[in-house]
Design an enzyme around this catalytic site. Structure first.
Site, PDB file in Angstrom:
ATOM      1  N   ASP A 207       0.866  -1.185   0.000  1.00 59.86           N
ATOM      2  CA  ASP A 207       0.000   0.000   0.000  1.00 59.86           C
ATOM      3  C   ASP A 207       0.905   1.238   0.000  1.00 59.86           C
ATOM      4  OD1 ASP A 207      -3.096   0.802   0.957  1.00 59.86           O
ATOM      5  OD2 ASP A 207      -1.548   2.258   1.482  1.00 59.86           O
ATOM      6  N   ASP A 249      -4.477   2.342  -4.549  1.00 62.33           N
ATOM      7  CA  ASP A 249      -3.022   2.237  -4.372  1.00 62.33           C
ATOM      8  C   ASP A 249      -2.636   0.934  -3.680  1.00 62.33           C
ATOM      9  OD1 ASP A 249      -4.295   3.158  -2.018  1.00 62.33           O
ATOM     10  OD2 ASP A 249      -2.380   3.830  -1.218  1.00 62.33           O
TER      11      ASP A 249
END
Length: 345
Positions: A207, A249
């Site tokens: 992430d 993301d």
């Protein structure tokens, strides 16, 4: 339209609807968009069905006379697993009281493709007979051979084009358009299949830290470049891993002990490779002129020790990811192991 029993009957239907009934709606459901047509008159050559429709639009609106088919002849021959060639000849005359009515005949070649349980037109070639041609030869042998070669080439070209189109569709259906990694649905299916093989593996969840802030302060186009370069870095450092973009993301990697360049998936080896991933990612960003500082947090879980199903392993890797964020971000944490900070990130 009901299914037609044979290619000859289908072509007979086409000419009947087009010449005698002037039913031009059949153009919408009997022809493929990639249909090519070679005819006579103003629309001699149409490289696509769309071009043919444009050429005859004015003719259709102005036409007032239909034709009567007085005689017709058809013969079909398969040319591939799903394509059939139909050749034939029609003798027609105008439906008019004019004593100078038009009477003529023409020959045709129609290439049909079987689409499920229906026929669709792929190519049409109309021609007027040569008056000097012998009465006992319908199609001269030389011309027939040439026509067969041309049709075979046409079938091969269109087949290659369709195969390439299918390949592109399949690729797009399985990959994320921005990063070129596998999309969520397909990467999950691939990882699940790899887990069923029973080989040891490691799932890594990744992430980007503070990514929303990057989008909000510097714009989504720059954020997309950050994501794109991360996808490039993942493919460069882990070319044999199953890697995908989960969404936003969030990214996922699955490393297999006998396939990836980490053997036997040791903690130290994975830390080394993920540090290299961060380094390659930074280099790619600089090459694009992205000088902003970006880091990532990673969580890892081992198969089969921490989950024998995809959802179970994902849960442990995701929990490890949250632990990495809680530990200050920019680090890698294994589920059930101590926090490991990535060098310099």
């Amino acid at each position: 339209m009901e299914n037609l029993p044979s290619p000859e009957t289908f072509c007979r239907y086409l000419w009947h609807e087009y010449l005698e009934k002037q039913n031009y709606t059949l153009l919408d459901h009997c022809f493929l968009p990639e249909t090519t047509i070679i005819g006579t008159g103003e629309h001699e050559v149409s490289r696509s069905f769309e071009m043919f429709v444009q050429k005859i639009a004015a003719e259709i609106s102005a036409r007032t006379t239909a034709f009567i088919i007085e005689d017709q002849w058809y013969q079909s021959q398969p040319v591939s697993a799903d394509c059939t060639l139909v050749i034939g000849e029609l003798r027609v005359r105008e439906q008019t009281e004019n004593p100078l009515e038009f009477i003529g005949r023409f020959r045709f070649t129609i290439l049909l493709r079987q689409m499920g349980n229906q026929w669709r037109v792929l190519h049409v070639h109309q021609s007027v007979p040569d008056p000097e041609q012998g009465t006992d030869e319908f199609f001269p042998h030389r011309l027939m051979e040439q026509s067969n070669r041309q049709l075979k080439q046409l079938v091969e070209e269109k087949t290659r084009a369709l195969e390439e189109s299918y390949r592109r569709m399949e690729y797009n259906a399985r990959h994320d358009s921005l990063t070129r990694l596998l999309n969520r649905r397909w990467v999950e299916a691939q990882i699940s299949a790899a887990m069923q093989e029973g080989r040891p593996g490691v799932m890594i969840m990744l992430d980007i830290d503070w990514f929303k802030q990057i989008n909000d302060t510097m714009g989504h186009p720059l954020g997309d470049q950050v994501l794109e370069t991360l996808g490039q870095a993942i493919l460069a450092v882990f070319p044999d891993a199953l890697s995908g973009r989960i969404g936003g993301d969030e990214f996922i990697l699955y490393l297999r002990s006998d396939r990836d360049q980490i053997n036997p998936l040791s903690t130290a080896g994975i830390i080394e490779e993920t540090n290299r991933l961060m380094s390659v990612w930074e280099t790619l960003r600089k090459q694009k002129g992205l000088t902003i500082s970006v880091s990532a947090s990673l969580g890892a879980a081992r198969f089969p020790e921490q989950g024998q199903q995809f959802d179970q392993l994902w849960y442990h890797a995701d929990q490890a990811l949250y632990q990495a964020k809680a530990a200050g971000r920019g680090c890698l944490r294994f589920s059930g192991e101590k926090d490991e900070r990535l060098n310099g990130f």
